[in-house]
Design a protein around this motif. Structure first.
Motif, short mmCIF file in Angstrom:
data_model
loop_
_atom_site.label_atom_id
_atom_site.label_comp_id
_atom_site.label_asym_id
_atom_site.label_seq_id
_atom_site.Cartn_x
_atom_site.Cartn_y
_atom_site.Cartn_z
N PRO A 1 0.80 -1.23 0.00
CA PRO A 1 0.00 0.00 0.00
C PRO A 1 0.83 1.27 0.00
N ARG A 2 2.05 1.22 0.51
CA ARG A 2 2.82 2.45 0.64
C ARG A 2 3.83 2.67 -0.47
N LEU A 3 3.83 1.81 -1.47
CA LEU A 3 4.70 2.05 -2.61
C LEU A 3 3.91 2.78 -3.69
N ARG B 1 0.88 6.83 -3.98
CA ARG B 1 0.96 5.52 -3.34
C ARG B 1 -0.27 4.71 -3.71
#
Lengths: 309, 360
Positions: free
Chosen positions: A94-96, A131
């Motif tokens: 989720p944070r890429l 993101r």
């Protein structure tokens, strides 16, 4: 529709059980090169299990399955280099960001498409540095498909690619699938949606309880089942379906979603008889119309229930 | 190899962009050091408070009092009546009571045997031992003196390690052990989350080898372990002047072995947990008792039954090993035993994880 030479998918008598449940029970089919093949069925029909066996994610209990001419159990790694996979509702890291995810997945394959090209092909340019957790449903799905195309695959698996999307996002995905086919890729997809299968698929398989009930083009499936067309109207207590089954030309009468449907080989005769019967009882049938049978009717006829039940 | 590094970098980015994860992995252990450092450095005076009851009031009894009040003696005397001191012991203000009997001086003059009475608190075995050994030495010296002999052999209280080891010296390696345990056990949560969300399955549909996926996870945690170690030791050294005396190589070895052993525990837990909520709960249930029962707080302060529990827990041995290699602390077990237990734990947990872990 270039269904020449050897098939990209060939499945014979495939079985897979989970405990006592036969998720896939003796399934056989082939998909030709360049074909868009759809698998239709309700939840739990065995579509996802079948597709995951072909993707090398599950081992079959028995039967043969080969993808691009290679056996799925023995050559899973070689197959994975050459197929594209989009799984049902996957949240990615989720944070890429979109760019980072495409770069990362590119490194998993022997050769890969430049990230910029995928981003522009899938219209993700404005969100390239967002993101993945911040993307909309449609954007997430496009990213998910971009990731499936990262290795320029010959065969793409799409598992319910449009579930949960709004109509506009669904349309844009349909365009994308058509583009993939135009580029010469083969596509196997599963769906709940009849109109999606009708719009996209060269051939469809209807699946329920682990079995394939019918395979063919949409038109073949309809013609195979329904020589007749249907007269329909809003159901009314004074015109119960049972009492109309003997009207001229009617082969079968049923209640579907608040409508009474009369399947008929003689539409003018049936309408005349229906109006006469209504007149006799002092009522008028509301919402009267005529239609040809659809894939939905085929499904209902085959399984005894509507697809989205 | 390139893929392994790329994946590790991706994981690292994910971690550093997650504020909650950042807090728990990096700031929480540092806060712990600061908090405990402040609490314990205030009472760096490691003297034991002891009640002193003089029923004799003689020159001899005052001599004993003076002897016990010396700078080098690890006791702080609180003089009072027997009843008052017993009440103080009940309250926990003093750990033992020394009573000089009323006929003390007369008995000494007559060279009759006389006993100093010592009340101790059975729940404080260590402090009782300190008081007993101090008194024992005093009594020996007095006996020698009275018998007219010269003490040829005396015990000069030169501390090998434990007496100069202040509480913060003890705590820094313990907190490091705790942080390593937590980073390992907590690794179960993102793993379960990635499986629940289908990320593991999605990666399974690419040609990426599974060992690289596992390897990048291990690599990420070892990097975190190294950063945590530097942070915790740095704060300990800079703020609280903790002296790191041991072999740096041995220390690094135990840091990574400890991180690995608890990471293996995290993987083994992840093998059995299905949802992220479940993982959050179970991880707390596992790490809390580990944290509180494993001698993060000095082992000697624990009552016997808790010590027996602590002896069963792997974190005890990681803490013990780190204290031994970092500040030369007193041992719970020989360093070889610590090593063997941690390696054994690592192997067993990895075996369980390898057998039972599900990818979807």
């Amino acid at each position: 529709m270039a269904q020449t030479n050897e098939p990209v998918i060939s499945v014979t008598n495939l079985c897979k059980c989970y405990g006592d449940v036969k998720a896939v029970d003796g399934v056989s089919f082939t998909v030709g090169r360049g074909e868009v093949f759809g698998m239709l069925g309700p939840n739990g029909a065995g579509k996802t299990t079948t597709i995951e066996i072909l993707e090398g994610l599950r081992k079959p209990d028995s039967g043969d399955a080969s993808v691009l001419g290679m056996d799925v159990t023995r050559h899973a790694d070689s197959i994975k280099q050459r197929i594209g996979v989009q799984l049902q509702s996957v949240a990615l890291f989720p944070r890429l960001t979109v760019t980072e995810l495409l770069d990362l997945f590119g490194t998993f394959f022997a050769h890969h498409v430049p990230t910029n090209q995928l981003i522009s092909d899938l219209d993700l340019g404005e969100r390239a540095h967002a993101r993945s957790m911040n993307l909309s449903g449609g954007q997430q799905q496009r990213l998910s498909i971009a990731l499936a195309l990262v290795n320029d695959p010959e065969l793409v698996f799409l598992d319910e690619p449009t579930t949960g999307l709004d109509p506009a996002a669904r349309r844009s995905l349909w365009e994308l699938v058509k583009r993939l086919q135009a580029e010469g890729k083969s596509v196997m997809l599963t769906t709940h949606y009849m109109e999606e299968a009708t719009e996209l698929c060269d051939r469809v398989a209807i699946m329920d309880h682990g079995h394939i009930l019918e395979i063919g083009t949409v038109q073949e499936l309809i013609r195979r089942r329904f020589k007749e067309r249907a007269v329909f109207f809003d159901s009314s207590a004074t015109l119960p379906a049972e009492t109309l089954a003997h009207l001229g030309g009617v082969t079968r009468a049923s209640q579907e979603n608040g409508q009474t449907v009369l399947y008929s080989t003689d539409i003018p005769g049936t309408i005349g008889a229906l109006l006469a019967a209504a007149d006799e009882r002092g009522v008028e049938p509301h919402g009267l119309g005529i239609r040809q049978a659809t894939l939905e009717d085929v499904f209902l006829d085959l399984t005894g229930r509507a697809l989205r039940d | 190899m390139n893929t392994l590094l790329t994946l590790t970098v991706a994981n690292l980015k994910g971690l550093t962009r997650d504020r909650a994860a950042l807090f728990w992995t990096f700031f929480f252990p540092v806060m712990f050091v600061l908090l405990f450092g402040v609490i314990f450095s205030g009472s760096s005076n490691s003297k034991v408070a002891v009640g002193f009851v003089d029923l004799n009031g003689s020159v001899a009894s005052r001599g004993v009092q003076t002897a016990l009040s010396g700078d080098k003696v690890p006791l702080t005397l609180q003089v009072g009546t027997l009843d008052a001191e017993k009440a103080a012991m009940q309250r926990g203000d003093v750990s033992a009571i020394i009573v000089i009997p009323s006929g003390f001086q007369d008995s000494l003059s007559a060279k009759n045997p006389v006993a100093l009475q010592l009340y101790t608190d059975p729940t404080k075995s260590t402090t009782s031992q300190v008081v007993q050994s101090v008194l024992g030495e005093l009594v020996n010296n007095m006996n020698l003196g009275l018998a007219g002999g010269t003490a040829l052999v005396s015990l000069k209280p030169e501390s090998l390690s434990s007496t100069t080891l202040s509480n913060i010296d003890y705590l820094v390696p313990s907190i490091l052990a705790m942080a390593l345990m937590q980073l390992g056990v907590f690794a179960a949560i993102p793993l379960v989350e990635q499986r629940e969300k289908g990320i593991l399955k999605r990666i399974g549909a690419t040609p990426l080898a599974r060992w690289k996926l596992v390897g990048s996870n291990i690599l990420l945690r070892l990097i975190v372990a190294a950063v945590d170690t530097v942070l915790i030791l740095g704060v300990g050294m800079v703020v609280f002047n903790v002296q790191i005396t041991g072999n740096l190589l041995a220390m690094a070895g135990f840091v990574f072995l400890g991180a690995g052993a608890f990471l293996a525990l995290g993987f083994a837990l992840a093998a059995f947990l299905k949802t992220e909520e479940q993982a959050n709960g179970v991880v707390q249930v596992v790490q809390m008792p580990l944290m509180f029962l494993s001698g993060i707080f000095p082992f000697d302060f624990m009552p016997e039954f808790l010590r027996n529990i602590a002896r069963l827990l792997p974190l005890t041995y990681l803490g013990d090993a780190l204290r031994q290699v970092m500040v030369n602390g007193t041992q719970v077990a020989p360093i070889g035993v610590d090593l063997a237990i941690l390696v054994g734990w690592l192997v067993v947990c990895l075996g369980i994880a390898a057998r039972s872990f599900r990818w979807d």
